[in-house]
Motif scaffolding. Structure first.
Motif, PDB file in Angstrom:
ATOM      1  N   ALA A 127     -16.362 -19.528  11.072  1.00  0.00           N
ATOM      2  CA  ALA A 127     -15.593 -17.955  10.459  1.00  0.00           C
ATOM      3  C   ALA A 127     -15.129 -17.682   9.447  1.00  0.00           C
ATOM      4  N   TRP A 128     -14.625 -17.261   8.633  1.00  0.00           N
ATOM      5  CA  TRP A 128     -14.911 -16.087   8.030  1.00  0.00           C
ATOM      6  C   TRP A 128     -13.577 -16.174   6.489  1.00  0.00           C
ATOM      7  N   ARG A 129     -13.121 -16.441   5.761  1.00  0.00           N
ATOM      8  CA  ARG A 129     -12.087 -16.498   4.406  1.00  0.00           C
ATOM      9  C   ARG A 129     -12.537 -15.503   3.475  1.00  0.00           C
ATOM     10  N   ASP A 130     -11.186 -14.842   2.685  1.00  0.00           N
ATOM     11  CA  ASP A 130     -11.691 -14.327   2.009  1.00  0.00           C
ATOM     12  C   ASP A 130     -10.789 -15.334   0.810  1.00  0.00           C
ATOM     13  N   THR A 131      -9.197 -15.556   0.325  1.00  0.00           N
ATOM     14  CA  THR A 131      -8.599 -16.026  -0.661  1.00  0.00           C
ATOM     15  C   THR A 131      -7.326 -17.320  -0.426  1.00  0.00           C
ATOM     16  N   GLY A 132      -7.657 -17.253   1.492  1.00  0.00           N
ATOM     17  CA  GLY A 132      -6.492 -17.493   2.096  1.00  0.00           C
ATOM     18  C   GLY A 132      -6.615 -18.486   3.308  1.00  0.00           C
ATOM     19  N   GLU A 133      -6.254 -18.457   4.671  1.00  0.00           N
ATOM     20  CA  GLU A 133      -6.826 -19.024   5.532  1.00  0.00           C
ATOM     21  C   GLU A 133      -8.172 -18.535   5.982  1.00  0.00           C
ATOM     22  N   LEU A 134      -8.560 -19.596   6.875  1.00  0.00           N
ATOM     23  CA  LEU A 134      -9.458 -19.511   7.828  1.00  0.00           C
ATOM     24  C   LEU A 134      -9.690 -18.197   8.873  1.00  0.00           C
ATOM     25  N   PHE A 135     -10.712 -17.492   9.143  1.00  0.00           N
ATOM     26  CA  PHE A 135     -10.544 -16.499  10.703  1.00  0.00           C
ATOM     27  C   PHE A 135     -11.539 -17.117  11.267  1.00  0.00           C
ATOM     28  N   PHE A 136     -11.589 -17.919  12.664  1.00  0.00           N
ATOM     29  CA  PHE A 136     -12.325 -18.872  13.296  1.00  0.00           C
ATOM     30  C   PHE A 136     -12.640 -17.132  14.656  1.00  0.00           C
ATOM     31  N   GLY A 137     -13.976 -16.843  14.146  1.00  0.00           N
ATOM     32  CA  GLY A 137     -14.082 -16.576  16.190  1.00  0.00           C
ATOM     33  C   GLY A 137     -14.017 -16.892  17.805  1.00  0.00           C
ATOM     34  N   GLU A 138     -14.012 -16.351  18.595  1.00  0.00           N
ATOM     35  CA  GLU A 138     -13.848 -17.325  19.922  1.00  0.00           C
ATOM     36  C   GLU A 138     -15.217 -18.384  20.204  1.00  0.00           C
ATOM     37  N   GLY A 139     -15.270 -18.894  19.311  1.00  0.00           N
ATOM     38  CA  GLY A 139     -16.409 -20.276  19.566  1.00  0.00           C
ATOM     39  C   GLY A 139     -17.736 -20.281  20.448  1.00  0.00           C
ATOM     40  N   SER A 140     -18.413 -20.543  20.578  1.00  0.00           N
ATOM     41  CA  SER A 140     -20.255 -20.803  21.870  1.00  0.00           C
ATOM     42  C   SER A 140     -20.146 -22.318  21.938  1.00  0.00           C
ATOM     43  N   ARG A 141     -19.728 -22.045  23.246  1.00  0.00           N
ATOM     44  CA  ARG A 141     -20.080 -23.643  23.753  1.00  0.00           C
ATOM     45  C   ARG A 141     -21.764 -23.949  24.470  1.00  0.00           C
ATOM     46  N   LEU A 142     -22.019 -24.621  23.742  1.00  0.00           N
ATOM     47  CA  LEU A 142     -23.964 -25.282  23.558  1.00  0.00           C
ATOM     48  C   LEU A 142     -23.549 -26.313  24.254  1.00  0.00           C
ATOM     49  N   THR A 143     -24.409 -26.415  25.997  1.00  0.00           N
ATOM     50  CA  THR A 143     -24.641 -27.567  26.674  1.00  0.00           C
ATOM     51  C   THR A 143     -26.217 -28.010  25.930  1.00  0.00           C
ATOM     52  N   GLY A 188       4.304 -23.412  26.494  1.00  0.00           N
ATOM     53  CA  GLY A 188       3.126 -22.706  25.967  1.00  0.00           C
ATOM     54  C   GLY A 188       2.854 -22.849  24.362  1.00  0.00           C
ATOM     55  N   ASP A 189       3.602 -23.614  24.089  1.00  0.00           N
ATOM     56  CA  ASP A 189       3.276 -24.420  22.604  1.00  0.00           C
ATOM     57  C   ASP A 189       2.223 -25.566  22.848  1.00  0.00           C
ATOM     58  N   SER A 190       2.010 -25.804  24.550  1.00  0.00           N
ATOM     59  CA  SER A 190       1.018 -27.123  24.561  1.00  0.00           C
ATOM     60  C   SER A 190      -0.558 -26.252  24.133  1.00  0.00           C
ATOM     61  N   ALA A 191      -0.894 -27.236  23.509  1.00  0.00           N
ATOM     62  CA  ALA A 191      -2.373 -26.984  22.275  1.00  0.00           C
ATOM     63  C   ALA A 191      -3.095 -28.006  21.313  1.00  0.00           C
ATOM     64  N   VAL A 192      -3.703 -27.948  20.727  1.00  0.00           N
ATOM     65  CA  VAL A 192      -3.940 -28.403  20.092  1.00  0.00           C
ATOM     66  C   VAL A 192      -4.249 -28.067  18.747  1.00  0.00           C
ATOM     67  N   TYR A 193      -3.459 -29.330  17.809  1.00  0.00           N
ATOM     68  CA  TYR A 193      -2.842 -29.059  16.293  1.00  0.00           C
ATOM     69  C   TYR A 193      -3.428 -29.429  15.650  1.00  0.00           C
ATOM     70  N   LEU A 194      -3.920 -28.721  14.395  1.00  0.00           N
ATOM     71  CA  LEU A 194      -5.195 -29.134  13.838  1.00  0.00           C
ATOM     72  C   LEU A 194      -4.782 -28.620  12.040  1.00  0.00           C
ATOM     73  N   CYS A 195      -5.142 -30.103  11.386  1.00  0.00           N
ATOM     74  CA  CYS A 195      -4.286 -30.003  10.255  1.00  0.00           C
ATOM     75  C   CYS A 195      -5.689 -30.087   9.309  1.00  0.00           C
ATOM     76  N   ALA A 196      -5.570 -29.430   7.971  1.00  0.00           N
ATOM     77  CA  ALA A 196      -6.653 -29.005   7.648  1.00  0.00           C
ATOM     78  C   ALA A 196      -6.179 -29.471   5.832  1.00  0.00           C
ATOM     79  N   VAL A 197      -7.072 -29.882   5.282  1.00  0.00           N
ATOM     80  CA  VAL A 197      -7.025 -29.493   3.942  1.00  0.00           C
ATOM     81  C   VAL A 197      -8.142 -29.147   2.519  1.00  0.00           C
ATOM     82  N   GLU A 198      -7.595 -27.794   1.446  1.00  0.00           N
ATOM     83  CA  GLU A 198      -8.904 -27.622   1.001  1.00  0.00           C
ATOM     84  C   GLU A 198      -8.635 -27.551  -0.713  1.00  0.00           C
TER      85      GLU A 198
END
Lengths: 110, 112
Positions: A92-108, B82-92
């Motif tokens: 993920a990256w952020r500047d000053t606001g929210e986090l923006f996420f990549g699509e993820g990597s699933r490792l087994t 379409g609302d089916s999902a995991v909803y995550l809360c985060a605190v900074e």
């Protein structure tokens, strides 16, 4: 606009093998970069974050390491994988606001 | 230690129902609380809350923060599949470390 790329999307590795997950961000400079791990049915655990080139902070002692060789590149590595390293890894990256996420990597790890 | 607790852990409703998801937190020097929706892979941003009592709204979703009681709720009205999902809360925290602490998430399933 900013984009984040993360790869590979899926990885199956034997115990004891090395790991390298890569993440790059485009369209921004000097972002804060993060690696999170999400175990099945659990929230996101912060592994590493970086506020600049070569600056890495680790949140938990573990078998993994991170590096930031360039401003917009963040790499997650391991020399020898453990079974417990299995999971879903998110960059993920952020500047000053929210986090923006990549699509993820699933490792087994088998 | 900073802590974020979400409840319920999972929830099954039918289309048209209204749901309320909860997030309570303990953090040193709170800065903001964020809600994310995670369907399959990347969590997507919903709301950022920094002030108590000010509702943030986006379509059928809304959220509010109570900094005195240290919790936030996420409401979804007239739920759809379409609302089916995991909803995550985060605190900074405003610790200067630039990190966010996530809860375990609430898995919402909306049945037709």
């Amino acid at each position: 606009s900013q984009t984040i790329h993360q790869w590979p999307a899926t990885l199956v590795q034997p115990v004891g093998s090395p790991l390298s997950l890569e993440c790059t961000v485009e369209g921004t400079s000097n972002p804060n970069l993060y690696w999170y791990r999400q175990a099945a049915g659990r929230g996101l655990q912060l592994l590493f974050y970086s506020v600049g080139i070569g600056q890495i902070s680790s949140e938990v002692p573990q078998n993994l390491s991170a590096s930031r060789p360039q401003d917009r590149q963040f790499i997650l590595s391991s020399k020898k994988l453990l079974l417990s390293d299995s999971g879903f890894y998110l960059c993920a990256w952020r500047d000053t606001g929210e986090l923006f996420f990549g699509e993820g990597s699933r490792l087994t790890v088998l | 230690e900073d802590k974020v607790v979400q409840s319920p852990l999972s929830l099954v409703v039918h289309e048209g129902d209204t749901v309320t998801l909860n997030c309570s937190y303990e953090v040193t020097n709170f800065r903001s609380l964020l809600w994310y929706k995670q369907e399959k892979k990347a969590p997507t941003f919903l709301f950022m809350l920094t002030s108590s009592g000010i509702e943030k709204k986006s379509g059928r979703l809304s959220s509010i923060l109570d900094k005195k009681e240290l919790f936030s709720i996420l409401n979804i009205t007239a739920t759809q599949t379409g609302d089916s999902a995991v909803y995550l809360c985060a605190v900074e925290p405003s610790s200067g470390n630039n990190d966010m602490r996530f809860g375990a998430g609430t898995r919402l399933t909306v049945k037709p």
